[in-house]
Structures are given as C-alpha cells and as structure tokens.
Design an enzyme around this catalytic site. Structure first.
Site, short mmCIF file in Angstrom:
data_model
loop_
_atom_site.label_atom_id
_atom_site.label_comp_id
_atom_site.label_asym_id
_atom_site.label_seq_id
_atom_site.Cartn_x
_atom_site.Cartn_y
_atom_site.Cartn_z
CD GLU A 248 61.57 22.12 -67.33
OE1 GLU A 248 60.79 21.64 -66.48
OE2 GLU A 248 61.59 23.32 -67.62
CB CYS A 282 58.02 14.80 -65.25
SG CYS A 282 57.52 15.80 -66.64
P1 NAP Z 1 67.56 9.95 -66.51
O1 NAP Z 1 68.00 8.62 -66.10
O2 NAP Z 1 67.92 11.12 -65.67
O3 NAP Z 1 68.13 10.15 -68.00
C1 NAP Z 1 67.84 11.31 -68.74
C2 NAP Z 1 68.96 11.57 -69.72
O4 NAP Z 1 70.15 11.86 -69.00
C3 NAP Z 1 69.27 10.39 -70.64
O5 NAP Z 1 69.57 10.88 -71.91
C4 NAP Z 1 70.48 9.78 -69.98
O6 NAP Z 1 71.32 9.11 -70.87
C5 NAP Z 1 71.19 11.03 -69.48
N1 NAP Z 1 72.15 10.78 -68.40
C6 NAP Z 1 72.16 9.78 -67.51
N2 NAP Z 1 73.24 9.91 -66.68
C7 NAP Z 1 73.90 11.01 -67.08
C8 NAP Z 1 75.06 11.69 -66.62
N3 NAP Z 1 75.79 11.24 -65.59
N4 NAP Z 1 75.45 12.80 -67.26
C9 NAP Z 1 74.75 13.26 -68.29
N5 NAP Z 1 73.63 12.68 -68.79
C10 NAP Z 1 73.20 11.57 -68.17
O7 NAP Z 1 65.98 10.04 -66.71
P2 NAP Z 1 65.01 9.05 -67.51
O8 NAP Z 1 64.90 7.79 -66.72
O9 NAP Z 1 65.40 8.99 -68.94
O10 NAP Z 1 63.64 9.87 -67.46
C11 NAP Z 1 62.79 9.83 -66.40
C12 NAP Z 1 62.95 11.06 -65.52
O11 NAP Z 1 62.81 12.24 -66.30
C13 NAP Z 1 61.86 11.13 -64.47
O12 NAP Z 1 62.42 11.51 -63.23
C14 NAP Z 1 60.95 12.25 -65.00
O13 NAP Z 1 60.20 12.91 -64.01
C15 NAP Z 1 61.93 13.14 -65.63
N6 NAP Z 1 61.24 14.02 -66.62
C16 NAP Z 1 61.06 15.32 -66.29
C17 NAP Z 1 60.38 16.16 -67.17
C18 NAP Z 1 60.17 17.61 -66.85
O14 NAP Z 1 59.84 18.36 -67.77
N7 NAP Z 1 60.34 18.05 -65.61
C19 NAP Z 1 59.89 15.65 -68.38
C20 NAP Z 1 60.09 14.31 -68.68
C21 NAP Z 1 60.78 13.49 -67.78
P3 NAP Z 1 71.42 7.51 -70.92
O15 NAP Z 1 70.10 7.05 -71.40
O16 NAP Z 1 72.51 7.30 -71.90
O17 NAP Z 1 71.74 7.05 -69.53
#
Ligand code: NAP
Length: 474
Positions: A248, A282
C-alpha cells in the site's frame, strides 16, 4: 496503564540491544526511549513466528475470531488513552486520533467476522474426469511494516486479516510512532493471542535488517504500507525468495469539481479529503481540479474554511490542525510550497513556516498553473494547490497525469456524469460526492505505482491466504 517500550518476542517483553528516542512533534520534547532489536533479536522473532505457525494455523477459526473480537473490545474501551498517545507521538489532533482508533478497532471486528467465512469451492471438471476442490490456507510467517501517519490503523489493517487467516506475524512500526504499535501488540497479548503469534521488533538498522529477514526462507509474506520509494526496494528484496508482497504505497489524489457540483458540499468534502490527519494521509486530496465556471466560488469558500481552522498542539481543546510528525517532514512541506511559489503559484492562504519548537505548518491554499511542480509530489501536509479546467475530458487527463493511482474524488450533481468520470479515472478507489471512502468493509488499495493488493473488505484476508487446488479422481 504504564507505557511499554520493549520488543515483544515469543510472548515475552524483551529489552532491546539498543534504544531509540520517541519525540512529541508538537513540543519537541522526548516522550520515551524504546528498545531496538539487533540481528539476533530479529532472527528470534522469525523463529518464534515460525514455531507458532503450525498450531495457530490449525486453531479453529472460531477461536481466532473470538480473540480478534476481544482485541476490538479492549481497543474500544481504551480508545481515549490510545488517541492521546497517537496525538503525542504523531502530532495529529485528538479528534483525528479518536477517529483513527475507532477505524483501527473496526479492522479487528471486521476480520473477527471474516475469520469464520473463508470460502472454498467444489466443482465438476468440464471433462467429467475429476472433482475440483479449491481451498485456502494461511501463507505462513508474515512481516508487517507500517508508516507513521496512521500508527494504529495501518497495524490493525494487517494484524486483523493475518490472524484471521491463520498466519503468524512480526510487526515493525515506523521509527517516529512505535508506542502506538506497542500498545496494540499488548492488546493482542491481553486478548489471548498465544506466544509467538504476534511479535514486535524495531530493527536498529531498518534497511539492512529487513533485507536480511526477507532472505530468511522461513518468512513467506511481506505486507508493507509506506512510500512508493521504499515499496520499490521491497519488491527487489522480495525477488530472491519469491516472497508474496502486499504493498500500500503513496498517492497523489486528484479532487475534481465539475461545473454542476454543489459547491458548498464540495467545500465540505474538500475539507475532509484534504485536512483529515492534517493532510498526512495517502488518501489526502493533493491536487484540486476545479471547473472554470465555479472556480472563484470554490476557491473563496474553501480558503475561508481553511482559514477558520485552529492550529495547535493536538491535545489542546479545539485543535483542528496539529503538528507534522517531525520538523524534517514539516520542512519538506515548506520546501514544496516554496518551490511552487518560485514557479508561479499564487498564495491565497498560509505558506509561511511558523517560529517555535513544534513541527507546525499552516493551512495553505495556492492557485497554480497545470504544470506547477507541486502537482507532481505527494505533499503530505495541509497544502491545497488549485488548478482550473475547461472540459471534463481535460480534468480527467490532468487527474490521470501521475504515476500514482490510489484514490480520486469527483463532485457533480449529475450521477451519470460523475460515474462516467469515475470510470475514466485511473485509481483503485473513487469517492463520488464524499470526502472520505476508507471503510474496513471495503477493499482499500491502489493501481499504477500506488501499490499491489487490497486491504480490508472481502479481499483483505486473501492477502494472507494461498489458494490450493485438489484434483480428485472419480
Ligand atoms: P516510509 O518512509 O516508506 O516508511 C514506512 C515504513 O517502512 C517505516 O516503518 C520505515 O521504517 C520502513 N522502511 C524504511 N526504509 C525501509 C527499507 N529500506 N526496508 C524496509 N523498511 C523500510 O513511509 P512513511 O514516511 O512512514 O509514510 C508515508 C508514506 O506512506 C506516504 O507515501 C503515504 O502515502 C504512504 N501511505 C500509504 C498508505 C496506503 O494505504 N496506500 C497508507 C498510509 C501511508 P523506519 O521508520 O525505521 O525508516
């Protein structure tokens, strides 16, 4: 209840090898230090989930259902405390946080109901030589990775269907918001989940340690919610062991107002679509496309509604716009606005970063040309760029001119016209004359680079089930 800060592995709270500070973005103050896991602890979580899997998969679905139902009841009873915690570590208002807790708890209730209804199939083969039995079995150990913007709902939207299906899980929350996730894990423990079925880790080096976990053959599935950028990394990581992935990812939602729309209703919907969670969703309306004939009226009424919002610490009475999750995230919003203005955007409201320790950014309205750079990015904050258009076809083309395809909004008084527009929009979800569509009973997910798979609804449980066909000689 005292705040828990440890890892949870094999039914035990475990001190981590290291620690991570969790900050309150409204004040810049430290809330807690939580444990982080080293490699051995990440491996131990996989071992626990792997060892618990056979018994959990065989546990009668009625029993799994009742545990999820119990988790729903505990979460509902503790909703005020959880909402306070969400507001403290995430920055959103208490009102938004309460809404999130209720939405999050509903995933437990919905999947408690779904757990006992996994469908199967029995058919005669067209050739007549056999019977075709189709059954669904839990995939196995699942790694669940969640973002900071909905720290409760993104966790329950995965734990609920995984446990309903009979999978065991390892939850890894975002570094900014682990405390809510830990509370939810504790709820699962108190609801009666057996040891090893739900584990919680915060790897001390996210990328490297998750990569290693994704190369452990005992792991069978990864369910991720977060940015498209990290989603792409996980697709690559999943290739070596051909892991199942549900993704997602990011959005860049268009909000289309056709010339026959009820403008007061469109403004009401726009306020929800844009400002729920302070714009950090999102599903947040990210680009407003408004028909020229109604653009002045919409812009003026919408700007007034944005201007009326009270920006304050999320726990302050009457707060309607809280802080961003961190100053880093807030600064990203400010940079996008600044470069939009440099490219010709007119600022109707806001656009100036306030002084102080809190990660605040004000409600901002911009009127922009259709090629303004801000339209290419997910702003993830309280910023609304408005573009005008002449024809429905132009609005559809503009709305579709993005690599994302999570959700789109359409306002029109003519349902036929709205449905025609909805069918032409490239998105996994469409809201017609509504500012929000998320519902645990509906399939949530995107097309294009907004993701793979669906969460919630009847589809959600299938992200954690394998289809098995048994051919029977007759
Ligand atoms: P993010 O930077 O992608 O991080 C999400 C999760 O992934 C965190 O737990 C992060 O851990 C982890 N992560 C980061 N780098 C990683 C890697 N190399 N390997 C594995 N895991 C890794 O996203 P965010 O800033 O938290 O959230 C915002 C984004 O989420 C936006 O783009 C939003 O649109 C999207 N979102 C989508 C939905 C949907 O249902 N489509 C819902 C909510 C949010 P760390 O914190 O430890 O880096």
């Amino acid at each position: 209840m005292q705040l828990k800060t440890d890892l949870f592995i094999n039914g035990q709270w475990v001190k981590g090898a290291g620690s991570l500070p969790v900050m309150n973005p409204s004040t810049g103050e430290l809330i807690a230090e939580i444990s982080t896991a080293d490699q051995a602890q990440c491996d131990a979580a996989i071992t626990a989930a792997h060892d618990a899997f056979p018994a959990w998969a065989k546990t009668p679905s009625r029993v799994r259902s009742e545990i999820l139902r119990k988790a729903f009841e505990i979460m509902t009873a503790e909703s005020d405390q959880i909402a306070r915690l969400i507001s403290m570590e995430n920055g959103k208002t208490f009102t938004d946080a309460k809404g999130e807790v209720s939405y999050a708890a509903e995933f437990f209730r919905w999947f408690a109901e779904e757990a006992v209804r996994t469908p199967g199939d029995f058919r005669h083969s067209p050739s007549g030589d056999k019977r075709i039995l189709v059954t669904h079995q839990p995939i196995g150990v699942s790694l669940l990775i969640t973002p900071w913007n909905f720290p409760a709902a993104m966790a329950t939207r995965k734990i609920g269907p995984a446990l309903a299906a009979g999978c065991t899980v390892i939850l890894k929350a975002a570094s900014e918001t682990p405390l809510t996730a830990i509370w939810i894990v504790d709820i699962m423990h108190r609801a009666g989940v057996p040891a090893g079925v739900v584990n919680f880790i915060m790897p001390e080096k996210t990328g490297a340690m998750i990569s290693r976990m994704m190369h452990d053959p005992r792991l069978r599935n990864v369910s991720f919610t977060g940015s498209t950028e990290v989603g792409r990394i996980l697709i690559k990581e999943s290739a070596d062991l051909v892991l199942r992935t549900s993704l997602e990812l990011g959005g860049n939602a268009p909000f289309v107002v056709l010339d026959d729309a009820d403008i007061d209703e469109a403004v009401k919907g726009a306020m929800v679509a844009k400002m729920r969670n302070g714009g950090a969703a999102c599903t947040a309306a990210n680009r407003f496309y408004v028909a020229k004939a109604v653009a002045d009226e919409f812009t003026q009424k919408f700007t007034k509604a944005m201007d009326d919002l009270k920006m304050a610490d999320g726990l302050e009475t009457g707060a309607q716009l809280g802080a961003s999750v961190s100053r880093k995230e807030r600064d990203k919003i400010a940079e996008l606005v600044d470069s939009s203005v440099a490219a010709g955007a007119q600022v109707r409201l806001g656009g100036v970063t306030p002084a102080g320790d809190g990660a605040f950014y004000p409600a901002t309205v911009l009127t922009v040309q259709k090629d303004n750079p801000i339209l290419n990015f997910e702003v993830f904050g309280p910023v609304a760029p408005i573009v005008t258009f002449d024809t429905d076809a132009e609005a559809i083309a503009l709305a579709n001119s993005t690599e994302y395809g999570l959700i789109a909004y359409v306002y029109s008084s003519d349902l036929k016209r709205a449905i025609r527009t909805a069918e032409a929009l490239e998105a996994g979800m469409i809201a017609i004359n509504r500012g929000v569509v998320s519902d645990p009973a509906a399939p949530f997910g995107g097309v294009k680079q907004s993701g793979l798979g669906r969460e919630g609804g009847f589809a959600g449980i299938h992200e954690f089930l394998e289809t098995k066909y048994i051919g029977v000689e007759i």
